[in-house]
Write an enzyme that holds these catalytic residues in place. Sequence first.
Site, PDB file in Angstrom:
ATOM      1  N   GLU A  85     -17.275  38.963 -36.320  1.00  0.00           N
ATOM      2  CA  GLU A  85     -17.970  38.540 -37.547  1.00  0.00           C
ATOM      3  C   GLU A  85     -19.056  38.701 -37.712  1.00  0.00           C
ATOM      4  O   GLU A  85     -20.008  38.737 -36.937  1.00  0.00           O
ATOM      5  CB  GLU A  85     -17.751  36.893 -37.384  1.00  0.00           C
ATOM      6  CG  GLU A  85     -16.366  36.202 -37.514  1.00  0.00           C
ATOM      7  CD  GLU A  85     -16.178  34.780 -37.679  1.00  0.00           C
ATOM      8  OE1 GLU A  85     -17.171  34.297 -37.525  1.00  0.00           O
ATOM      9  OE2 GLU A  85     -15.015  34.477 -38.049  1.00  0.00           O
ATOM     10  N   HIS A 134     -15.298  32.006 -42.732  1.00  0.00           N
ATOM     11  CA  HIS A 134     -15.840  31.148 -41.692  1.00  0.00           C
ATOM     12  C   HIS A 134     -16.319  29.784 -42.261  1.00  0.00           C
ATOM     13  O   HIS A 134     -17.576  29.621 -41.862  1.00  0.00           O
ATOM     14  CB  HIS A 134     -16.431  31.962 -40.578  1.00  0.00           C
ATOM     15  CG  HIS A 134     -16.537  31.128 -39.310  1.00  0.00           C
ATOM     16  ND1 HIS A 134     -16.708  31.585 -37.986  1.00  0.00           N
ATOM     17  CD2 HIS A 134     -16.406  29.690 -39.063  1.00  0.00           C
ATOM     18  CE1 HIS A 134     -16.443  30.798 -37.126  1.00  0.00           C
ATOM     19  NE2 HIS A 134     -16.341  29.586 -37.831  1.00  0.00           N
ATOM     20  N   ARG A 153     -10.871  30.674 -34.090  1.00  0.00           N
ATOM     21  CA  ARG A 153     -11.361  32.029 -33.747  1.00  0.00           C
ATOM     22  C   ARG A 153     -10.455  33.392 -34.048  1.00  0.00           C
ATOM     23  O   ARG A 153      -9.124  33.153 -33.643  1.00  0.00           O
ATOM     24  CB  ARG A 153     -11.739  31.826 -32.266  1.00  0.00           C
ATOM     25  CG  ARG A 153     -12.650  30.860 -31.739  1.00  0.00           C
ATOM     26  CD  ARG A 153     -14.054  31.528 -32.311  1.00  0.00           C
ATOM     27  NE  ARG A 153     -15.238  30.536 -32.031  1.00  0.00           N
ATOM     28  CZ  ARG A 153     -15.800  29.638 -32.737  1.00  0.00           C
ATOM     29  NH1 ARG A 153     -15.261  29.220 -33.829  1.00  0.00           N
ATOM     30  NH2 ARG A 153     -16.852  28.742 -32.243  1.00  0.00           N
TER      31      ARG A 153
END
Length: 322
Positions: free
Chosen positions: A269, A288, A240
């Site tokens: 994000e 990601h 994260r």
Amino acid sequence: MKNILAVVSPHVGGRTAGAALATVFPNQARVTVVEAADEDLAALREAHVIITGLGPVTAAHLAAAPHLELVQCASHGFDYVDLDAARERGIPVCNIGSSGAEKQNVAEQTFALMLALAKQLVPAHTALVEADWALPRLQQSITELSGKTLGIVGLGHIGEEVARRAVAFDMTVVYAGPRPVAPETAARLGGARHLSLDDLLRTSDYVSLHAPLTDGTRHLLDAERLALLKPTAFVVNTARGALIDQDALADALAAGALAGAGLDVFDPEPPTAALRLLKAPNVVLSPHVAGVTRETLVRIALAAVQNVADHLAGKPPQNVVS
């Protein structure tokens, strides 16, 4: 018949990615797919289950769903759900932790980032595209993984997969976490040693983050802790983004206090153009992607759907995080 609200954020595929969920529970539930929990207020009010793929589920969303029985996260992470509000309502929140659905690809992506940093792949590629034979300039900074120490922060399902690969690369494994793993697990991972986080940072050549994001782990690597790392060390984050103070990391890279960083996750994000790490020296970035191979997405969906199906059948939910 129960009502399921499937929340799939646009940056992970949105309604297109969630469309198949509408056909999964033909005799058990009606499924509404949205890209934000409050996009369809009527569906939210009637929801018995929320399945969320990185879509925020806030206290306000929970309050607007009086019939809600379960929140199922289609991920290992669960930081995008208001756990305190769910706890107050007595609504269980589950992830897919024990399924191991993401562990293969997250471990592979971790090593992709580590190898890219060690072998200077990004600057080497960029130089060649620009007709620059960069070998004389890069050869002093190209290194091996063999013989290096890998510090794993969070030796869970994913951390263990990373450690197994590290052993194959002849790396020494140390790890930090609430408690040591079983002796047989440590032996299987090449004699992995449990250290305090600060000692791990002082010791490691590579630090790889695999901890959940909680109030206690937010900015786990802040300026003070980043200063403990060797100037030749690399930081890799596939967990994260908020586990690292991103400004502090950018400062350390700009000052040459770290050798580099490999990042698959950001806070927020997608990252904004103002994120300094986008232009920091010696970083390798990916959007990601560590949990989103074709194979991984199938495993994630199956794990989340199975837990919801079990709940609808009256069975106790698995992987309850709150």
